[in-house]
Design a protein around this motif. Structure first.
Motif, PDB file in Angstrom:
ATOM      1  N   CYS A   1       2.899  -0.224   4.521  1.00 51.55           N
ATOM      2  CA  CYS A   1       1.605  -0.917   4.624  1.00 51.55           C
ATOM      3  C   CYS A   1       0.546  -0.256   3.745  1.00 51.55           C
ATOM      4  O   CYS A   1       0.417   0.964   3.706  1.00 51.55           O
ATOM      5  CB  CYS A   1       1.155  -0.922   6.089  1.00 51.55           C
TER       6      CYS A   1
ATOM      7  N   CYS B   1      -5.383  -1.021   4.097  1.00 54.72           N
ATOM      8  CA  CYS B   1      -6.726  -0.423   4.176  1.00 54.72           C
ATOM      9  C   CYS B   1      -6.980   0.428   2.927  1.00 54.72           C
ATOM     10  O   CYS B   1      -6.485   1.572   2.852  1.00 54.72           O
ATOM     11  CB  CYS B   1      -6.845   0.463   5.412  1.00 54.72           C
TER      12      CYS B   1
ATOM     13  N   CYS C   1      -2.694   5.485   9.637  1.00 48.60           N
ATOM     14  CA  CYS C   1      -2.923   6.317   8.451  1.00 48.60           C
ATOM     15  C   CYS C   1      -4.043   7.306   8.725  1.00 48.60           C
ATOM     16  O   CYS C   1      -5.008   6.977   9.427  1.00 48.60           O
ATOM     17  CB  CYS C   1      -3.301   5.451   7.252  1.00 48.60           C
TER      18      CYS C   1
ATOM     19  N   CYS D   1      -5.122  -2.588  11.606  1.00 51.43           N
ATOM     20  CA  CYS D   1      -3.903  -1.947  12.085  1.00 51.43           C
ATOM     21  C   CYS D   1      -3.426  -2.515  13.414  1.00 51.43           C
ATOM     22  O   CYS D   1      -2.327  -2.213  13.860  1.00 51.43           O
ATOM     23  CB  CYS D   1      -4.124  -0.432  12.201  1.00 51.43           C
TER      24      CYS D   1
HETATM   25  S1  SF4 Z   1      -4.178   2.079   8.904  1.00 52.94           S
HETATM   26 FE1  SF4 Z   1      -2.627   0.585   9.561  1.00 52.94          FE
HETATM   27  S2  SF4 Z   1      -3.239  -1.363   8.597  1.00 52.94           S
HETATM   28 FE2  SF4 Z   1      -4.334   0.297   7.516  1.00 52.94          FE
HETATM   29  S3  SF4 Z   1      -3.003   0.818   5.759  1.00 52.94           S
HETATM   30 FE3  SF4 Z   1      -2.458   2.203   7.452  1.00 52.94          FE
HETATM   31  S4  SF4 Z   1      -0.754   1.179   8.507  1.00 52.94           S
HETATM   32 FE4  SF4 Z   1      -1.767  -0.355   7.226  1.00 52.94          FE
END
Ligand code: SF4
Length: 237
Positions: free
Chosen positions: A18, A21, A122, A137
């Motif tokens: 992912c 963000c 993250c 998320c």
């Molecule tokens: S915080 Fe969650 S939604 Fe944002 S980049 Fe990381 S995994 Fe993806």
């Protein structure tokens, strides 16, 4: 997100790719490049950190987000930092972990009937995700809760951010969250009606150094909440 996520391995495989963000992607990768001096010879994970623990766990622990030089370095929740030292020592003390330490992903640590996850996967700057990042998320937590639901009996939420993030997810996953919503507090315990069975929701101060170094959260306090949650889930007598 791709196909419907019905198993933890599939969820984790998609999660670690992912990049939704931009601020967090930049930060997690910058930290992984620049490193802390003590870890300069290590390769940081620098990606989203998936949940840790068996998918049929009756107890779930929900934190906040990975730490920059802890889980963002090692790739496993609460592994390689002081917060994790505190959490895993307590889990081991009450019989829910195979060992009291968590140093790296191949250290042999096993959790018994417990899974650990977070509403943000993250590492955020200053350990502070934005509301938008939490909302981005959320679908990962939604999917994880739906996979865990058949076996889940207790949830321990570490801190107010996790509590506020989790309540709407529990609501959407089929548990009846009262209105007004229950307030977070250390020792809070709410029983939520569910489609199959009730869910015991426990509040606990976060295992951050701000709390553990100051004595706001002691090992005995954490072990007490963990024991209550394990007992409510039928893991211990
Ligand atoms: S915080 Fe969650 S939604 Fe944002 S980049 Fe990381 S995994 Fe993806």
């Amino acid at each position: 997100m791709g196909a419907a996520l019905t198993d933890i391995a599939g969820l984790d495989a998609q999660l670690i790719e992912c990049r939704a963000c931009p601020r967090l992607v930049e930060w997690r990768e910058q930290v992984a490049r620049e490193k802390r001096a003590a870890f300069r010879d290590e390769t940081y994970w620098g990606r989203p950190v998936p949940g840790f623990g068996p998918p049929d766990a009756p107890v779930l622990i929900v934190g906040l987000a990975p730490a920059a030089h802890g889980a963002n370095r090692t790739g496993r929740m609460f592994t390689g930092d002081r917060s994790g030292d505190f959490l895993y020592a307590a889990l081991h003390a009450v019989g829910l972990a195979s060992q009291p330490t968590a140093t790296h992903i191949c250290d042999g640590l096993e959790l018994f009937g417990v899974r650990i996850t977070s509403p943000v996967h993250c590492a955020p700057p200053a350990n502070k995700p934005t509301p938008t990042e939490r909302d981005n998320c959320r679908h990962w937590l939604d999917a994880e809760l739906r996979i865990l639901r058949p076996h889940l009996r207790s949830v321990i939420v570490l801190g107010g951010f996790g509590w506020q993030s989790l309540l709407p997810v529990l609501d959407d996953a089929g548990w009846a969250v009262p209105r007004p919503r229950p307030k977070f507090g250390h020792g809070a315990h709410v029983e939520l009606r569910g489609p199959e069975r009730p869910l015991h929701l426990f509040g606990c101060y976060h295992v951050s150094q701000q709390n553990t170094f100051t004595g706001r959260l002691t090992p005995a306090m954490l072990e007490s909440v963990l024991s209550d949650a394990a007992r409510a889930a039928g893991l211990i007598g």
